[in-house]
Design a protein around this motif. Structure first.
Motif: not given
Length: 96
Positions: A30-37, A53-58, A65-67, A76-81
């Protein structure tokens, strides 16, 4: 100071040894999908390019959460899958 610089240099030189496609969904996929998008290989490349240093996560799910894309717009990404089963095979999993 010098050790910090050399640590950053070794991180910046990190290149994946190999790549395979994801077969089943997981939190990591799921996280790789978000980075690749957003236009990055993975968290390693994102941190290199954006110098963060840090990536913002839910906090509830641990998903990204945000890239910031390379053109400085934000995703911006949702909490869910968000990565559906039909998209799982598109996700590239890099091995270092």
């Amino acid at each position: 100071k010098k050790s910090e610089v050399s640590e950053v240099m070794t991180k910046a030189d990190m290149k994946p040894k190999s790549m395979h496609r994801a077969k089943i969904w997981s939190d990591d996929v799921e996280n790789l999908y978000r980075f690749q998008q957003a236009g990055y290989r993975d968290e390693v490349e994102y941190k290199q390019v954006k110098q963060v240093d840090e990536v913002e996560c839910w906090p509830e799910t641990g998903f990204v959460k945000k890239l910031q894309r390379r053109d400085n717009t934000f995703y911006y990404y949702n909490r869910q899958r968000e990565c559906e089963d039909k998209d799982v095979h598109k996700v590239k999993v890099y091995v270092y």
